[in-house]
Design an enzyme around this catalytic site. Structure first.
Site, PDB file in Angstrom:
ATOM      1  N   HIS A  38      40.054  43.961  36.081  1.00  0.00           N
ATOM      2  CA  HIS A  38      38.844  43.904  35.256  1.00  0.00           C
ATOM      3  C   HIS A  38      38.842  45.036  34.216  1.00  0.00           C
ATOM      4  CE1 HIS A  38      37.296  42.157  39.162  1.00  0.00           C
ATOM      5  NE2 HIS A  38      36.979  41.202  38.321  1.00  0.00           N
ATOM      6  N   GLY A 148      40.840  37.021  32.470  1.00  0.00           N
ATOM      7  CA  GLY A 148      42.165  37.293  33.015  1.00  0.00           C
ATOM      8  C   GLY A 148      42.973  36.004  33.179  1.00  0.00           C
ATOM      9  N   GLU A 149      44.264  36.111  32.904  1.00  0.00           N
ATOM     10  CA  GLU A 149      45.148  34.956  33.127  1.00  0.00           C
ATOM     11  C   GLU A 149      45.336  34.680  34.616  1.00  0.00           C
ATOM     12  OE1 GLU A 149      48.838  35.583  31.074  1.00  0.00           O
ATOM     13  OE2 GLU A 149      47.945  35.130  29.128  1.00  0.00           O
ATOM     14  N   ASP A 151      43.167  33.847  36.643  1.00  0.00           N
ATOM     15  CA  ASP A 151      42.445  32.587  36.844  1.00  0.00           C
ATOM     16  C   ASP A 151      42.794  31.666  35.675  1.00  0.00           C
ATOM     17  OD1 ASP A 151      40.820  33.195  39.264  1.00  0.00           O
ATOM     18  OD2 ASP A 151      40.095  34.804  37.988  1.00  0.00           O
ATOM     19  N   VAL A 177      47.152  41.618  36.114  1.00  0.00           N
ATOM     20  CA  VAL A 177      47.604  42.951  36.541  1.00  0.00           C
ATOM     21  C   VAL A 177      48.070  42.832  37.990  1.00  0.00           C
ATOM     22  CG1 VAL A 177      46.922  45.364  36.870  1.00  0.00           C
ATOM     23  CG2 VAL A 177      45.956  44.048  34.977  1.00  0.00           C
ATOM     24  N   SER A 186      43.053  41.210  42.938  1.00  0.00           N
ATOM     25  CA  SER A 186      41.934  40.297  43.171  1.00  0.00           C
ATOM     26  C   SER A 186      40.928  41.012  44.055  1.00  0.00           C
ATOM     27  CB  SER A 186      42.441  39.039  43.888  1.00  0.00           C
ATOM     28  OG  SER A 186      41.351  38.341  44.453  1.00  0.00           O
TER      29      SER A 186
HETATM   30  O1  PAF Z   1      36.198  35.062  37.027  1.00  0.00           O
HETATM   31  C1  PAF Z   1      35.055  35.370  37.419  1.00  0.00           C
HETATM   32  O2  PAF Z   1      34.823  36.475  37.917  1.00  0.00           O
HETATM   33  C2  PAF Z   1      33.934  34.353  37.306  1.00  0.00           C
HETATM   34  O3  PAF Z   1      34.386  33.071  37.528  1.00  0.00           O
HETATM   35  C3  PAF Z   1      33.157  34.450  35.995  1.00  0.00           C
HETATM   36  C4  PAF Z   1      34.037  34.117  34.805  1.00  0.00           C
HETATM   37  C5  PAF Z   1      32.598  35.853  35.822  1.00  0.00           C
HETATM   38  C6  PAF Z   1      31.987  33.464  35.992  1.00  0.00           C
HETATM   39  O4  PAF Z   1      31.096  33.738  37.023  1.00  0.00           O
END
Ligand code: PAF
EC number: 6.3.2.1
Length: 279
Positions: A38, A148-149, A151, A177, A186
């Site tokens: 993040h 992020g890639e 997801d 990362v 994660s």
């Molecule tokens: O990836 C996440 O943390 C969530 O799916 C998001 C994009 C913040 C939506 O709630």
């Protein structure tokens, strides 16, 4: 510490001032429990936008399993301290009633790209994501948004969403990362036992081995079957999917041609981990 804003009204007041001054606004949507992945998004936003908002909202609508929602780590004070180190301008951390007030009745549903993989295993998940992301874009009026890639499917869903609804925000995907041993960062990793944590990189290793094998000419179904077997042999309880798909539309790929993405979800220690790599 960045100011923590709880209401849409407070957020809008700040954003209006910034926009009136001609400043660009970047948003990093998160559900908190922040880690280096993040923070890398927040740093990228910091480097490319005049103002940076990080949203922290554990979105109930995207959890198809209530136990998962309950177990989701909530670490706001720690998150705010981490964001202070990046120098973000505001944290938007509303409660559920601020995001979904009484009478809320709209669902945003992206078809196609949201249907396979996570969509098939977590019914309603991407409706929840698309709905809250559309709302966060409306609330923040951000010019750029950073995802992020890690997801990958979510990133494809969000790109489709903004294109289809003409939402004036540029989506920037940022590289996953990883820990030194390859495990993708994660918020869920902290739920792994010490033994599970040691085994977890087997997922990405099997994916990398399959990628090399396919590039070396091994048939796709065979390489994927071997990777699946390797993940189970490493102690994962289940593999929900381990599939080669086209990178953008996520259509099944029978052989290597064009831009592919190998995507997987597997459970270890009762913790569902997902990962993806380019092929
Ligand atoms: O990836 C996440 O943390 C969530 O799916 C998001 C994009 C913040 C939506 O709630």
């Amino acid at each position: 510490m960045p100011p923590i804003l709880r209401t849409v009204a407070e957020l809008r007041a700040r954003v209006s001032d910034w926009k009136a001054a001609g400043e660009t606004v970047g948003v990093v949507p998160t559900m908190g429990a922040l880690h280096e992945g993040h923070l890398s998004l927040a740093r990228r936003a910091r480097a490319t936008c005049d103002r940076v908002i990080v949203t922290i909202f554990v979105n109930p609508r995207q959890f198809n399993n209530p136990a998962d929602l309950e177990k989701y780590p909530r670490t706001e004070a720690q998150d705010a301290a981490l964001l202070a180190s990046v120098g973000v301008d505001a944290v938007f951390a509303p409660g559920p009633e601020e995001v979904y007030p009484r009478g809320f009745a709209t669902n945003v549903s992206v078809s196609g790209v949201s249907e396979p993989l996570e969509g098939a295993h977590r019914p309603g998940h991407f409706d929840g994501v698309a709905t809250v992301v559309a709302k966060l874009f409306g609330m923040t009026r951000a010019d750029r948004a950073f995802f992020g890639e890690k997801d990958w499917q979510q990133l494809m869903v969000v790109q489709r969403l903004v294109a289809d609804l003409n939402i004036p925000v540029t989506i920037e995907g940022c590289a996953t990362v990883r820990e030194a041993d390859g495990l993708a960062l994660s918020s869920r990793n902290r739920r792994l036992s010490a033994e599970g944590r040691a085994r977890a990189p087997a997922l990405v290793r099997a994916m990398q081995a399959a990628t090399e094998a396919m590039r070396g000419g091994q048939a796709v179904p065979e390489a994927l079957a071997e990777a699946r077997a390797a993940v189970l042999a490493a102690g994962f309880e289940t593999v929900d999917y381990l599939e080669l798909r086209t990178a953008d539309l996520l259509l099944p790929m029978e052989r290597l041609e064009g831009r592919g993405r190998l995507l997987a979800a597997a459970t270890l220690d009762g913790v569902r981990l997902i990962d993806n790599i380019p092929v």
